[in-house]
Design a protein around this motif. Structure first.
Motif, PDB file in Angstrom:
ATOM      1  N   TYR A 110     -29.640 -37.742  -4.697  1.00  0.00           N
ATOM      2  CA  TYR A 110     -29.920 -37.640  -6.132  1.00  0.00           C
ATOM      3  C   TYR A 110     -31.407 -37.905  -6.365  1.00  0.00           C
ATOM      4  O   TYR A 110     -31.959 -38.908  -5.889  1.00  0.00           O
ATOM      5  CB  TYR A 110     -29.071 -38.626  -6.906  1.00  0.00           C
ATOM      6  N   LEU A 124     -27.246 -45.220 -11.030  1.00  0.00           N
ATOM      7  CA  LEU A 124     -28.572 -44.944 -10.475  1.00  0.00           C
ATOM      8  C   LEU A 124     -29.637 -45.307 -11.499  1.00  0.00           C
ATOM      9  O   LEU A 124     -29.439 -45.132 -12.701  1.00  0.00           O
ATOM     10  CB  LEU A 124     -28.712 -43.468 -10.109  1.00  0.00           C
ATOM     11  N   ARG A 132     -29.419 -33.177  -7.981  1.00  0.00           N
ATOM     12  CA  ARG A 132     -28.811 -33.559  -6.707  1.00  0.00           C
ATOM     13  C   ARG A 132     -28.840 -32.383  -5.738  1.00  0.00           C
ATOM     14  O   ARG A 132     -28.831 -31.222  -6.148  1.00  0.00           O
ATOM     15  CB  ARG A 132     -27.385 -34.072  -6.891  1.00  0.00           C
ATOM     16  N   THR A 163     -32.265 -40.713  -3.673  1.00  0.00           N
ATOM     17  CA  THR A 163     -31.377 -41.781  -3.229  1.00  0.00           C
ATOM     18  C   THR A 163     -30.038 -41.157  -2.846  1.00  0.00           C
ATOM     19  O   THR A 163     -29.514 -40.288  -3.550  1.00  0.00           O
ATOM     20  CB  THR A 163     -31.215 -42.870  -4.314  1.00  0.00           C
ATOM     21  N   GLN A 164     -29.499 -41.595  -1.719  1.00  0.00           N
ATOM     22  CA  GLN A 164     -28.268 -41.001  -1.194  1.00  0.00           C
ATOM     23  C   GLN A 164     -27.054 -41.588  -1.884  1.00  0.00           C
ATOM     24  O   GLN A 164     -26.916 -42.816  -1.993  1.00  0.00           O
ATOM     25  CB  GLN A 164     -28.166 -41.244   0.314  1.00  0.00           C
ATOM     26  N   VAL A 165     -26.162 -40.716  -2.315  1.00  0.00           N
ATOM     27  CA  VAL A 165     -24.860 -41.110  -2.838  1.00  0.00           C
ATOM     28  C   VAL A 165     -23.793 -40.464  -1.950  1.00  0.00           C
ATOM     29  O   VAL A 165     -23.783 -39.244  -1.781  1.00  0.00           O
ATOM     30  CB  VAL A 165     -24.670 -40.662  -4.300  1.00  0.00           C
ATOM     31  N   GLY A 203     -28.199 -45.945  -5.170  1.00  0.00           N
ATOM     32  CA  GLY A 203     -27.293 -45.123  -4.385  1.00  0.00           C
ATOM     33  C   GLY A 203     -26.536 -45.959  -3.365  1.00  0.00           C
ATOM     34  O   GLY A 203     -26.805 -47.144  -3.176  1.00  0.00           O
TER      35      GLY A 203
END
Length: 116
Positions: free
Chosen positions: A93, A20, A38, A110-112, A9
């Motif tokens: 996500y 990812l 997400r 994990t941040q997107v 991410g």
């Protein structure tokens, strides 16, 4: 125990791409359906894409043609290739494993962030 560890991410500009990865341990990976979900702030966690043990895939309508889910059973890893990213793709996500005997397991997320 089961562990799912997401990576890849980050911050990307609109129109950009990210890939990812989710590395699994503690499960018979090849027997599991693997999915990406997400969750945007203030919203529910929604399915993005899934891939079965046999390789069949499905996607939510908003990402069809832009995202691709794949798996490498030799590496116990599932991937989500995200292209043509939009601001509305911004979310945390999560990777999910679903196995007949191991049940449901989630990664930590994990941040997107898609922003100019």
């Amino acid at each position: 125990q089961v562990q799912l560890v997401e990576s890849g991410g980050g911050l990307v500009q609109p129109g950009g791409s990210l890939r990812l990865s989710c590395a699994a341990s503690g499960i018979i990976f090849s027997d599991n359906t693997m999915s990406w979900y997400r969750q945007a702030p203030g919203k529910e966690r929604d399915l993005v894409a899934a891939i079965t043990s046999g390789g069949s895939t499905r996607y939510t309508d908003s990402v069809k043609g832009r995202f691709t889910i794949s798996r490498d059973n030799a590496k116990n890893t599932v991937y989500l290739q995200m292209n043509s990213l939009k601001s509305e793709d911004t979310a945390v996500y999560y990777c999910k494993a679903l196995g007949l005997y191991s049940g449901v397991s989630w990664g930590q997320g994990t941040q997107v962030t898609v922003s100019s």
